[in-house]
Design an enzyme around this catalytic site. Structure first.
Site, mmCIF file in Angstrom:
data_model
loop_
_atom_site.group_PDB
_atom_site.id
_atom_site.type_symbol
_atom_site.label_atom_id
_atom_site.label_comp_id
_atom_site.label_asym_id
_atom_site.label_seq_id
_atom_site.Cartn_x
_atom_site.Cartn_y
_atom_site.Cartn_z
ATOM 1 N N ASP A 157 -28.998 -91.910 7.207
ATOM 2 C CA ASP A 157 -30.441 -90.813 8.183
ATOM 3 C C ASP A 157 -31.431 -92.305 8.394
ATOM 4 O OD1 ASP A 157 -29.770 -88.198 5.853
ATOM 5 O OD2 ASP A 157 -28.720 -89.347 7.529
ATOM 6 N N HIS A 205 -35.777 -99.123 -2.013
ATOM 7 C CA HIS A 205 -36.012 -97.915 -1.831
ATOM 8 C C HIS A 205 -34.784 -97.395 -3.352
ATOM 9 C CE1 HIS A 205 -38.928 -99.063 1.623
ATOM 10 N NE2 HIS A 205 -38.311 -97.449 1.735
ATOM 11 N N GLU A 263 -25.001 -82.426 10.692
ATOM 12 C CA GLU A 263 -25.007 -82.263 9.475
ATOM 13 C C GLU A 263 -26.247 -81.356 8.774
ATOM 14 O OE1 GLU A 263 -28.302 -85.456 7.824
ATOM 15 O OE2 GLU A 263 -27.127 -86.980 8.084
#
Ligand SMILES: Cc1cc2nc3c(=O)[nH]c(=O)nc-3n(C[C@H](O)[C@H](O)[C@H](O)COP(=O)(O)OP(=O)(O)OC[C@H]3O[C@@H](n4cnc5c(N)ncnc54)[C@H](O)[C@@H]3O)c2cc1C
Ligand SMILES: Cc1ccn(-c2ncnc3[nH]cnc23)c1
Length: 505
Positions: free
Chosen positions: A144, A83, A255
């Site tokens: 996240d 990723h 956040e």
């Protein structure tokens, strides 16, 4: 036996790979997955992919290449879940090690005084969460999105809304097992082979392949109160964020997002949040402006819900958000942590997940965040955004400066993440070229006016830019490279070092 047809006759060293005694196996064909990643822009085909079944497989592979010296041009890249964004887990004409094949020994949870879990570095964080929750435990610091490997995130930092309190994931590791660029298998921690421990944490795969990690755990809550409020005033937004990260007993997660020209913003939210005062909320019209969303979470267990609600109410009363924009929901801890997977499924359904992702992640000192916002949100991006823009502050005191990670030199700094998805073959403002140009304008502005800004998940094209990225840490990086990976075999996809061209020799 004859040299197989797919081998380049010029490089006998690659043929030597086949002489290796392995528990796992090497594949020389159908390796296209190892030549792609989430960024979908870099595609470097390896010569072979090692599917290891043991640490010995990784160690003997690397040691074999190390002992061939410069007679072989082979490099080696560990690949977690692939990723990365710009080919960081790829190795052109080299060997990619599929760490996900390497599950090593099973996960071992120690539920003692200082609970921890021992996991393979190829394990996904989502699997660690499922397993540790069975014993009412969980890691403290997250990303996240959980479909990433331990080795991949620890090679960067692993940061999310818990970082203000617990630091990034690399601040929550007790011990690592590492295979160095010479093929040595070394156990390291703060008190044992500490320099290697600090080198690989945030080390971008440069100093060794993490094969196992011991991650600290805490008691897991059952539920999360998930809160979002909006601001149109950036100063009030940042002041409230910085206030909330200044004391540990407020929220468990802080956040934020930037919404630029998001028409119908409110409706997008209605689907997953219950407007606190539906009537009031419907009056709010966000069309046509920039809004800043503060996102908070308060962990709780069902028998504490009244106490939690009172605590949240008093905390919220101290904030200066737009009153009609308070949106809350109550979800399980698992659903909260796996929230981005929901976005993934929606984007996959629309065929918008496997697209180019020209992401830009920046770490910005508190003293420069207002200038940054004014120029980037108010001017460069003023009318478009092609994906989530995340913004939140963290406390440098929770980050260990001895790791290889580079952060701004201020007590509080912000992560600002431009998580764009490009529409394939579009030449408009949602196309790859437009987004890359915008990213470059943002980077040029930072280079010219905001020297304290650093890239997270950094990508540079030459060693001069890397030297500037590491700044005073560059000498430490050179020293660590010369000790742990002297032939520069490891992680060529980061483009920091080139095999055979070693600046320290
Ligand atoms: C949808 C999405 C959301 C994200 N959200 C966040 C977030 O909230 N916070 C955050 O911090 N990051 C986030 N990231 C970035 C992510 O943490 C990094 O891209 C991470 O490297 C991906 O993990 P991976 O297992 O896919 O690593 P890969 O891409 O496979 O590898 C990344 C780098 O680490 C090296 N590497 C991999 N495994 C090992 C190992 N075992 N030992 C040594 N080196 C190794 C590789 O060679 C490569 O250089 C997100 C990424 C995506 C795609
Ligand atoms: C590609 C994509 C789609 C949604 N996201 C995200 N959404 C919210 N927070 C995130 N953090 C990292 N990726 C995130 C990332």
């Amino acid at each position: 036996s004859t040299i197989p047809p797919h081998f380049g006759s010029s490089d006998i060293s690659t043929y030597a790979l086949q002489t290796l005694e392995l528990d796992g196996y090497l594949s020389f064909d159908n390796n296209h997955q190892a030549a792609t990643d989430f960024g979908n822009r870099y595609h470097s085909l390896p010569l072979a992919v090692l599917h290891p079944k043991s640490v010995a497989d990784i160690s003997s592979m690397i040691n074999h290449i190390f002992r061939m010296g410069y007679a072989s041009d082979l490099t080696v890249a560990a690949r977690g879940h692939g990723h990365s964004i710009q080919g960081q887990a790829q190795a052109y004409n080299g060997v990619v090690i599929s760490m996900e094949s390497f599950k090593g020994t099973e996960m071992k949870i120690n539920a003692g005084e200082l609970p921890y879990v021992d996991v393979s570095a190829g394990e996904l964080w989502i699997n660690i969460l499922h397993e540790t929750l069975k014993q009412g435990l969980a890691p403290k610091s997250w990303t996240d999105y959980l479909h990433l490997t331990v080795g991949g995130t620890l090679s960067n930092a692993g940061i999310s809304g818990q970082a203000f309190r617990h630091g990034p994931q690399i601040s929550n590791v007790y011990q690592l097992e590492v295979v160095t660029g010479k093929g040595e298998v070394v156990v390291c921690s703060e008190n044992q082979n500490a320099d290697l421990f600090h080198a690989v944490l945030g080390g971008l795969g440069q100093f060794g392949i993490i094969t196992r990690a011991r991650i600290s755990l805490e008691k897991a809550p059952k539920m999360v109160k998930w809160i979002r409020v909006l601001y149109s005033d950036f100063s009030k937004f940042t002041r409230d964020q910085e206030y909330l990260i200044s004391s540990n007993d407020q929220f468990d997660y802080i956040e934020g997002f930037v919404f630029i020209n998001r028409t119908g913003l409110l409706n997008n939210w209605r689907s997953s949040f219950n407007p606190k005062e539906p009537l009031q909320a419907s009056k709010f019209n966000s069309d046509g402006k920039i809004f800043f969303c503060l996102e908070m979470a308060k962990y709780f267990n069902p028998d504490e819900i009244d106490f939690m609600n009172k605590k949240v109410e008093s905390l919220m009363s101290e904030l200066s958000y737009i009153p009609s924009t308070l949106f809350t929901s109550e979800v399980t801890y698992l659903d909260f942590l796996d929230r981005v997977h929901v976005s993934e499924n929606k984007l996959r359904a629309k065929g918008l997940w496997e697209v180019p992702h020209p992401w830009l992640n920046l770490l910005i000192p508190k003293s420069q965040i207002h200038d940054f916002a004014q120029e980037v949100f108010g001017n460069i991006l003023k009318d478009t955004s092609n994906g989530p823009i995340i913004i939140y502050p963290v406390n440098k005191s929770k980050w260990n400066n001895r790791t290889s990670l580079v952060t701004p030199d201020e007590d509080i700094f912000y992560l600002v993440a431009f998580l764009s998805s490009a529409v394939p073959s579009s030449v408009g403002t949602d196309g790859l070229e437009h987004i890359l140009e915008q990213n470059q304008r943002i980077l040029d502005y930072c280079i010219d006016f905001l020297p304290g800004v650093k890239q997270y998940l950094p990508h540079y094209s030459n060693q001069e830019e890397w030297r500037s990225h590491f700044g005073p840490k560059w000498q430490t990086i050179l020293q660590r490279k010369s000790i742990y990976d002297p032939l520069a075999i490891l992680a060529p996809g980061q483009r920091i070092f080139q095999k055979g061209i070693i600046p320290f020799l």
